[in-house]
Motif scaffolding. Structure first.
Motif, mmCIF file in Angstrom:
data_model
loop_
_atom_site.group_PDB
_atom_site.id
_atom_site.type_symbol
_atom_site.label_atom_id
_atom_site.label_comp_id
_atom_site.label_asym_id
_atom_site.label_seq_id
_atom_site.Cartn_x
_atom_site.Cartn_y
_atom_site.Cartn_z
ATOM 1 N N MET A 1 -13.678 4.144 9.795
ATOM 2 C CA MET A 1 -12.255 3.984 9.300
ATOM 3 C C MET A 1 -12.401 3.622 7.746
ATOM 4 O O MET A 1 -13.054 2.879 7.375
ATOM 5 C CB MET A 1 -11.377 3.123 9.977
ATOM 6 C CG MET A 1 -9.844 3.086 9.675
ATOM 7 S SD MET A 1 -9.036 1.667 10.166
ATOM 8 C CE MET A 1 -9.203 0.316 8.986
ATOM 9 N N PHE A 7 -7.789 3.167 0.575
ATOM 10 C CA PHE A 7 -6.211 3.945 0.520
ATOM 11 C C PHE A 7 -5.674 3.410 -0.945
ATOM 12 O O PHE A 7 -4.853 4.212 -1.468
ATOM 13 C CB PHE A 7 -5.386 3.670 1.521
ATOM 14 C CG PHE A 7 -6.005 4.503 2.922
ATOM 15 C CD1 PHE A 7 -5.756 5.825 2.591
ATOM 16 C CD2 PHE A 7 -6.681 4.028 3.866
ATOM 17 C CE1 PHE A 7 -6.284 6.909 3.572
ATOM 18 C CE2 PHE A 7 -7.207 4.982 4.878
ATOM 19 C CZ PHE A 7 -6.876 6.427 4.779
ATOM 20 N N ILE A 19 2.688 14.801 -1.464
ATOM 21 C CA ILE A 19 3.607 14.941 -0.360
ATOM 22 C C ILE A 19 5.078 15.355 -0.493
ATOM 23 O O ILE A 19 5.910 15.902 -0.090
ATOM 24 C CB ILE A 19 3.647 13.639 0.386
ATOM 25 C CG1 ILE A 19 2.320 13.756 1.486
ATOM 26 C CG2 ILE A 19 4.669 13.379 1.313
ATOM 27 C CD1 ILE A 19 1.671 12.362 1.795
ATOM 28 N N GLY A 46 1.200 4.806 9.239
ATOM 29 C CA GLY A 46 0.541 5.802 8.073
ATOM 30 C C GLY A 46 1.821 6.178 7.262
ATOM 31 O O GLY A 46 1.767 7.226 6.829
ATOM 32 N N LEU A 52 8.133 10.715 4.279
ATOM 33 C CA LEU A 52 9.109 11.074 5.465
ATOM 34 C C LEU A 52 9.890 10.041 5.952
ATOM 35 O O LEU A 52 11.041 10.559 6.757
ATOM 36 C CB LEU A 52 7.824 11.258 6.781
ATOM 37 C CG LEU A 52 6.853 12.347 6.279
ATOM 38 C CD1 LEU A 52 5.796 12.413 7.175
ATOM 39 C CD2 LEU A 52 7.379 13.540 6.070
ATOM 40 N N ILE A 66 4.503 1.512 8.837
ATOM 41 C CA ILE A 66 3.413 0.582 8.567
ATOM 42 C C ILE A 66 2.369 1.352 7.799
ATOM 43 O O ILE A 66 2.275 2.375 8.138
ATOM 44 C CB ILE A 66 2.988 -0.312 9.505
ATOM 45 C CG1 ILE A 66 2.356 0.415 10.627
ATOM 46 C CG2 ILE A 66 4.045 -1.435 10.246
ATOM 47 C CD1 ILE A 66 1.998 -0.373 11.622
ATOM 48 N N ILE A 68 -1.459 0.974 5.780
ATOM 49 C CA ILE A 68 -2.705 0.012 5.407
ATOM 50 C C ILE A 68 -2.727 -0.367 3.845
ATOM 51 O O ILE A 68 -3.436 -1.314 3.303
ATOM 52 C CB ILE A 68 -4.129 0.475 5.844
ATOM 53 C CG1 ILE A 68 -5.106 -0.460 6.133
ATOM 54 C CG2 ILE A 68 -4.449 1.634 4.742
ATOM 55 C CD1 ILE A 68 -6.235 0.097 6.879
ATOM 56 N N ALA A 89 0.248 -3.149 7.044
ATOM 57 C CA ALA A 89 -0.881 -3.555 8.055
ATOM 58 C C ALA A 89 -1.511 -2.379 8.484
ATOM 59 O O ALA A 89 -1.262 -1.276 8.258
ATOM 60 C CB ALA A 89 0.219 -3.978 9.403
ATOM 61 N N ASP A 90 -2.749 -2.613 9.130
ATOM 62 C CA ASP A 90 -3.795 -1.657 9.718
ATOM 63 C C ASP A 90 -3.234 -1.366 11.054
ATOM 64 O O ASP A 90 -2.961 -2.431 11.905
ATOM 65 C CB ASP A 90 -5.108 -2.383 9.775
ATOM 66 C CG ASP A 90 -5.931 -1.142 10.642
ATOM 67 O OD1 ASP A 90 -5.676 -0.239 11.340
ATOM 68 O OD2 ASP A 90 -7.475 -1.627 10.522
ATOM 69 N N TYR A 110 -7.945 10.165 10.099
ATOM 70 C CA TYR A 110 -8.776 9.204 9.399
ATOM 71 C C TYR A 110 -9.804 8.276 10.292
ATOM 72 O O TYR A 110 -10.426 7.486 9.659
ATOM 73 C CB TYR A 110 -7.875 8.461 8.270
ATOM 74 C CG TYR A 110 -7.176 9.332 7.230
ATOM 75 C CD1 TYR A 110 -8.256 9.619 6.260
ATOM 76 C CD2 TYR A 110 -5.930 9.709 6.957
ATOM 77 C CE1 TYR A 110 -7.634 10.329 5.225
ATOM 78 C CE2 TYR A 110 -5.265 10.268 6.070
ATOM 79 C CZ TYR A 110 -6.045 10.627 5.269
ATOM 80 O OH TYR A 110 -5.903 11.467 4.068
HETATM 81 C C1 LIG Z 1 -2.204 11.652 4.178
HETATM 82 S S1 LIG Z 1 -1.480 9.986 4.306
HETATM 83 C C2 LIG Z 1 0.167 10.623 5.119
HETATM 84 C C3 LIG Z 1 1.437 9.766 4.748
HETATM 85 C C4 LIG Z 1 2.638 10.276 5.576
HETATM 86 N N1 LIG Z 1 2.525 9.888 7.025
HETATM 87 C C5 LIG Z 1 3.075 11.622 5.580
HETATM 88 O O1 LIG Z 1 2.619 12.520 6.439
HETATM 89 O O2 LIG Z 1 3.357 12.089 4.287
HETATM 90 C C6 LIG Z 1 -2.184 9.080 5.267
HETATM 91 C C7 LIG Z 1 -1.568 7.703 5.342
HETATM 92 O O3 LIG Z 1 -2.058 6.742 6.377
HETATM 93 C C8 LIG Z 1 -2.354 5.678 5.858
HETATM 94 N N2 LIG Z 1 -3.494 5.069 7.012
HETATM 95 C C9 LIG Z 1 -4.600 5.688 7.154
HETATM 96 N N3 LIG Z 1 -5.305 4.760 7.987
HETATM 97 C C10 LIG Z 1 -4.562 3.697 8.338
HETATM 98 C C11 LIG Z 1 -4.517 2.682 9.039
HETATM 99 N N4 LIG Z 1 -5.650 2.405 9.975
HETATM 100 N N5 LIG Z 1 -3.451 1.808 9.287
HETATM 101 C C12 LIG Z 1 -2.083 2.189 8.541
HETATM 102 N N6 LIG Z 1 -2.215 3.093 7.637
HETATM 103 C C13 LIG Z 1 -3.246 3.911 7.420
HETATM 104 C C14 LIG Z 1 -2.971 5.668 4.543
HETATM 105 O O4 LIG Z 1 -2.834 4.664 3.744
HETATM 106 C C15 LIG Z 1 -2.174 6.889 4.164
HETATM 107 O O5 LIG Z 1 -0.895 6.355 3.395
#
Ligand SMILES: C[S@@+](CC[C@H](N)C(=O)[O-])C[C@H]1O[C@@H](n2cnc3c(N)ncnc32)[C@H](O)[C@@H]1O
Length: 213
Positions: A1, A7, A19, A46, A52, A66, A68, A89-90, A110
């Motif tokens: 991860m 990030f 986005i 995420g 969104l 939430i 990360i 948060a994760d 991811y």
């Molecule tokens: C490509 S962006 C997509 C953002 C939004 N969901 C969208 O579709 O417009 C991926 C997001 O997932 C978050 N992310 C990835 N792994 C994560 C985790 N384990 N916990 C929280 N957030 C996570 C990243 O920080 C990033 O903001």
């Protein structure tokens, strides 16, 4: 991860995945998700900078986003959305208790395979009957996030697929670009779900977590 630091590096520049320009995806997602989120409490995993949350989840009764990345979350908070609050948060460590709908849009790919398994198992085991919304690129070069593999994992864990929707067309080979252009014409999006799978880039899955066994 990838880690929070990874990030945060992406978010050194606002909107790293452009986005906010993905208006076509917003339009399709808005139509597809409406029946699942209207007046519901939503956990948006995420959520990034809250694009969104603002563009799609404004019809939800409440949203907790939430992410990360604390950099992204600070930007999401600055939107001051009336139905939303945000936490850094994760999501693998976070509690999913207390929501009608769990949305994981464009973030689950991811995870490593074991992390994704653990994530899906957690929803299946602890959130019986809830709706899980999941989207991501299903093109073949990301084999571990391909459609067949995902469907295998969903059904093995007892998820009931409620709806599948195509969100966008892959731009390779170049002939696909013609289709990608056509679906952006007015009413072109109505053809999306009819386009053959090898041409699809992103897909949305609406699933119901299994009843307690
Ligand atoms: C490509 S962006 C997509 C953002 C939004 N969901 C969208 O579709 O417009 C991926 C997001 O997932 C978050 N992310 C990835 N792994 C994560 C985790 N384990 N916990 C929280 N957030 C996570 C990243 O920080 C990033 O903001």
């Amino acid at each position: 991860m990838r880690t929070a630091a990874d990030f945060n590096l992406f978010y050194a520049t606002p909107d790293p995945w452009h986005i906010s320009h993905a208006q076509f995806r917003d339009k399709v997602l808005r139509r597809c998700l409406k029946p699942f989120i209207r007046d519901k409490s939503v956990l948006e995993l995420g959520c990034g900078e809250g694009h969104l949350t603002q563009a799609i989840f404004d019809k939800a009764r409440s949203v907790v986003g939430i992410d990360i990345s604390d950099v992204a979350i600070a930007r999401a908070k600055s939107l001051s959305l009336p139905n939303a609050r945000f936490e850094s948060a994760d999501f693998l460590q976070a509690s999913f208790e207390g929501y009608d709908v769990i949305a994981a849009l464009e973030c689950v790919y991811y995870l490593s395979l074991p992390e994704r398994e653990a994530f899906l198992e957690k929803v299946a085991r602890e959130h019986s009957g809830k709706i899980l919304l999941l989207s991501g690129p299903i093109v073949d070069y990301r084999r571990h996030f391909g459609h067949k593999r995902l469907m295998y994992e969903f059904t093995a864990l007892g998820f009931a697929p409620l709806r599948l929707h195509n969100l966008s067309v892959y731009w390779h080979p170049p002939s696909s670009r013609v289709i990608a252009g056509l679906i952006k014409l007015p009413l072109g999006y109505t053809l999306l779900d009819w386009i053959p799978e090898p041409m699809i880039y992103q897909r949305l899955y609406a699933l119901r977590a299994p009843k307690q066994r």
